[in-house]
Design a protein around this motif. Structure first.
Motif, short mmCIF file in Angstrom:
data_model
loop_
_atom_site.label_atom_id
_atom_site.label_comp_id
_atom_site.label_asym_id
_atom_site.label_seq_id
_atom_site.Cartn_x
_atom_site.Cartn_y
_atom_site.Cartn_z
N ARG A 659 0.85 -1.19 0.00
CA ARG A 659 0.00 0.00 0.00
C ARG A 659 0.88 1.24 0.00
N SER A 661 0.94 5.17 1.58
CA SER A 661 0.34 6.14 2.50
C SER A 661 0.69 7.54 2.03
N THR A 693 -3.62 4.67 1.78
CA THR A 693 -3.97 5.17 3.11
C THR A 693 -3.78 6.68 3.13
N LYS A 721 -8.18 3.83 3.39
CA LYS A 721 -7.98 3.73 4.82
C LYS A 721 -7.48 5.08 5.31
N GLU A 744 -5.86 3.44 11.14
CA GLU A 744 -4.44 3.27 11.45
C GLU A 744 -4.01 4.40 12.37
#
Length: 833
Positions: A659, A661, A693, A721, A744
């Motif tokens: 992923r 971020s 994210t 997310k 998170e």
């Protein structure tokens, strides 16, 4: 100058009143033989009746629905061969039915109808008023019968005079009323022009009042038949007290409008709430009760208005509202004249030339007084405008214009230009937060409340410069903007103590929308003349000092030369950053993130970078706050998302099992349609939202904002997310966990870097990991820079880590290369400066 027109007017009126007095040849009978008509009777029968007596005359002059006959008898005119004519005139013109009959012995020789509700026929002499010619016979006795019927009282005084005297009186009366009507008209027109210039609210009531006065005055004196139709004149007579009531109501409404600027009467007073209802009740009473009853009610209203207007005027004058002087003058004369006229109606005062002139003179004086009142109010409005230009409307404190335009002259006048002073600036930094949470109106109200509390505090403090306004009020703070205030200390050596007193007030919670809210603020100060020789430079330096406040420095920073250099550097950075954003100079690195249980790379954090040709590499910790302060953060985030999504679409293996971020500012979530624009861009590059994210720096967010919730909900529904970056520093962390529906939690490096040596950091860090487990969210530790810290985090079951001990930030190309390799041992991380 203003007294000259008044004296001239009074002189002319006095002369005309004197001319209006009857000559020596006039005769006024005090009592007239009278009888009451019990059944219809003809004039021929009445002249022969023997029921006339003086005792009924007084009764006939009061309220009654009965008809009364009056008889005047004149002997034969044997002294002269020619016939002699006398003229009878009346001063009261609102008797509904009034008939005159002249008899020579028992022969009817002439008759006239002169009642207010009667048709006077085609007799052009009606415009002269009631003038009844009585031709005296030298062969027979002459009798004059007068039949009076109506609900209004009075008939006398009846005046008799010869032909020459009557001619003179007609001319004098015509001059008198022409002057009265002309003067009233001229003054009213003048006041209309004044209103057109001043835009005085409520003037329509004043105009209506004077129109009603004009109609009433004309009806009472009989002048109405000169200017109105017979039909309209008769309607007025029938509804005279309705007209009076409307005039009293217009006076009431105009007074409220004239004095509303100073809140007299008070908005919640009974007379303000129910005054209109009182007049409606009176108007209804005129349709139900007898004339005598509502005449009594109107007399009560007159007296009530008299004392009420006088009381309001005196109260307004005590408040410093100077135009009310002529308001008092006008209403005193108008209401006094009206009350005296009512006393004539009730036969308490006699009708004489002097009493006849009272109400017309009062009306002229009222108009003249208000001409001065409007002129006076124009001056007051100009003074108010000057004060308003120098004051803040919400708090009535001196404003920015006062600071730059008036304060320099004040300092020079008071001899303070060579004295040491200190300018202190206070910036309430949470105004935007309050606006987003509760709306701008409540935010402004909260600002005003705390500023006024500071003002009250400063008024009790010594050593602060007072700021004088033209209305003689003195303040000790100036409101420069919605959220900035300043004050000047005349004792710079006591500045620390003075600021501490102010901080005590600022630190006290404020109730906003039933929530106790603690204001955030920054304070900067600069010394005069060492740090600024004029108010402009002093303000600039205090502003620089205020903007230099950080969480580590406390709420107050005094100005220094180093701050000025730093400020200049920041301005240059803002200029360069604006240019480089436009030219796509900024780029990004990626710092890998590792699953601490398997040592596998789970993804990477996108870190924006800026290298400028003039200043070199600039840290995000330096240019990101500047971008947030200046609004560049929105373009910065937009460019970053575009670059990352484009790169990810070109290198799909970067998201195969990992992923990315991406850091955004919390301010981005306060942008309308931020989520929609992000999703549109994601769709453009055909990327999956669950591979990304969104990391948000929590210190800027406010958890109760509907726009934030809307954006967060859209991002979550699409598959993104959300993570809170730098958790544990700033404020509202726990609340933001709920507000952002966090997936998170990133534990800030501030806690991680001291784990081996600081017991408190260990407790807090471990608790945050346990909190993440309890909330079923991912815990990420950033800033891992040693093996000992890594092992400690693993023992606490922290899920993800990143830091220099694992991997340094690297270019996107190096990140792809790293993903293609086998994960290397953690003791030999890949380093990239």
């Amino acid at each position: 100058m203003t007294a000259n027109p008044l004296l001239f007017c009074l002189f002319i009126l006095a002369q005309l009143s004197a001319l209006n007095a009857f000559g020596s040849d006039s005769y006024t009978p005090s009592v007239i033989p009278t009888f009451k008509e019990m059944a219809p009777i003809s004039a021929e029968d009445a002249v022969l009746s023997d029921e006339f007596n003086d005792d009924l005359y007084a009764e006939s002059q009061h309220f009654s629905e009965n008809a009364y006959w009056h008889k005047l008898t004149f002997p034969k005119n044997i002294e002269q061969e020619n016939t002699k004519t006398l003229y009878l005139t009346l001063s009261y013109y609102i008797i509904e039915r009034l008939d005159f009959y002249v008899f020579h012995d028992d022969k009817l020789v002439a008759q006239w109808s002169r009642g207010a509700l009667q048709d006077w026929g085609k007799d052009s002499r009606q415009y002269d008023g009631i003038w009844i010619p009585i031709t005296l016979s030298n062969q027979h006795s002459t009798s004059l019968l007068i039949r009076k019927q109506g609900s209004h009282p009075l008939l006398t005084p009846i005046k008799l005079m010869d032909s020459s005297t009557a001619t003179n009186q007609k001319a004098q009366k015509l001059i008198f009323w022409t002057f009265i009507i002309s003067t009233l008209s001229i003054l009213l027109i003048y006041n209309v022009f004044l209103f057109a210039l001043l835009k005085q609210p409520g003037f329509i009531y004043y105009l209506g009042l004077n129109l009603i006065i004009f109609i009433s005055l004309s009806t009472i004196t009989g002048f109405n038949r000169w200017i109105f139709s017979q039909t309209f004149s008769q309607w007025i007579t029938t509804n005279l007290f309705v007209v009076f009531g409307l005039g009293a109501w217009a006076l009431f409404r105009f007074s409220i409008h004239f004095l509303k600027d100073i809140q007299i009467p008070a908005p919640d007073s009974l007379i303000k709430r129910y005054g209109d209802g009182l007049f409606v009740a009176f108007l209804l009473a005129t349709q139900v009760f007898s004339v005598k009853t509502f005449a009594l009610l109107f007399a009560f209203i007159e007296v009530l208005l008299f004392f009420m207007c006088i009381a309001w005027g005196l109260k307004a004058y005590n408040k410093g509202f100077t135009p009310v002087r002529f308001y008092l003058f006008s209403w005193f004369f108008l209401l006094t004249g009206s009350i005296l006229n009512t006393l004539i109606f009730w036969k308490i005062l006699p009708i004489t030339p002097a009493t006849e002139a009272i109400f017309p003179i009062a009306c002229i004086l009222q108009l003249l007084g208000f001409a001065f009142a409007f002129a006076d109010k124009a001056k007051q409005m100009e003074r108010d405008r000057r004060i308003q230009a120098l004051t803040d409307l919400a708090t009535h404190l001196p404003n920015r214009t006062y600071y730059f335009d008036k304060l320099p002259a004040q300092l020079e006048k008071q001899g303070l230009t060579n004295q040491k002073l200190a300018l202190v600036m206070i910036d309430l930094t949470n105004h935007q937060t309050l606006s987003q949470a509760f709306g701008p109106a409540k935010a402004d109200a909260a600002m005003c409340e705390i500023i006024l509390k500071v003002h009250q505090q400063t008024m009790t403090m010594d050593g602060l410069l007072p700021f004088s306004l033209s209305n003689k009020n003195a303040m000790k703070i100036i409101r420069m903007t919605t959220k900035k205030i300043v004050f000047i200390s005349t004792m710079p050596d006591r500045l620390k103590t003075q600021i501490q007193h102010i901080q005590d007030t600022l630190d006290h919670p404020t109730l906003v929308n039933k929530v106790h809210f603690r204001h955030q603020y920054k304070i900067g100060s600069a010394l005069y003349p060492s740090q600024g020789t004029d108010l402009d430079k002093l303000y600039q330096h205090a502003l620089i000092a205020k903007d230099s406040v950080t969480y580590s420095s406390g709420n107050w920073v005094p100005f220094t030369d180093n701050l000025k250099n730093n400020h200049a550097h920041q301005l240059r950075l803002i200029t360069l950053l604006t240019e480089d954003i436009q030219h796509d100079v900024l780029y990004f690195d990626i710092q890998p993130q590792v699953d601490l249980s398997t040592n596998e790379i789970t993804g990477g954090e996108v870190l924006i970078r800026w290298h400028n040709d003039h200043v070199g590499q600039v840290s995000p910790g330096e240019f990101i706050p500047l971008a947030e302060q200046t609004g560049l953060i929105y373009k910065l985030t937009d460019k970053l998302l575009e670059s990352v999504f484009l790169w990810a679409s070109q290198h799909p293996r970067a998201l195969h099992t990992q992923r990315l971020s991406i850091n955004i500012s919390a301010l981005d979530l306060l942008q309308d349609n931020f989520a929609k624009h992000t999703l549109d861009r994601l769709s453009k590059y055909q990327l999956a939202a669950n591979k990304f994210t969104i990391e948000i720096t929590e210190t800027s967010i406010f958890q109760n904002n509907a726009l934030v919730h809307h954006n967060v909900k859209q991002l979550h529904q699409a598959g993104f997310k959300l993570a809170i970056d730098d958790f544990g520093v700033g404020y509202s962390s726990m609340q933001n966990l709920v507000a952002l529906e966090t997936d998170e939690l990133k534990i800030d490096r501030f806690f991680i870097m001291n784990l081996l040596d600081d017991t408190q950091s260990q407790i807090l860090c471990r608790n945050m990991i346990d909190l993440s487990k309890a909330l079923h969210i991912t815990s990420v530790a950033e800033g891992i820079e040693s093996e000992g810290i890594l092992q400690l985090l693993k023992s606490w079951h922290c899920q993800v880590g990143q830091g220099y001990h694992l991997y340094r930030p690297m270019s996107p190309i190096d990140y792809l290369t790293l993903l293609d390799k086998t994960v290397p041992p953690l003791s030999t991380p890949i380093n990239r400066a």
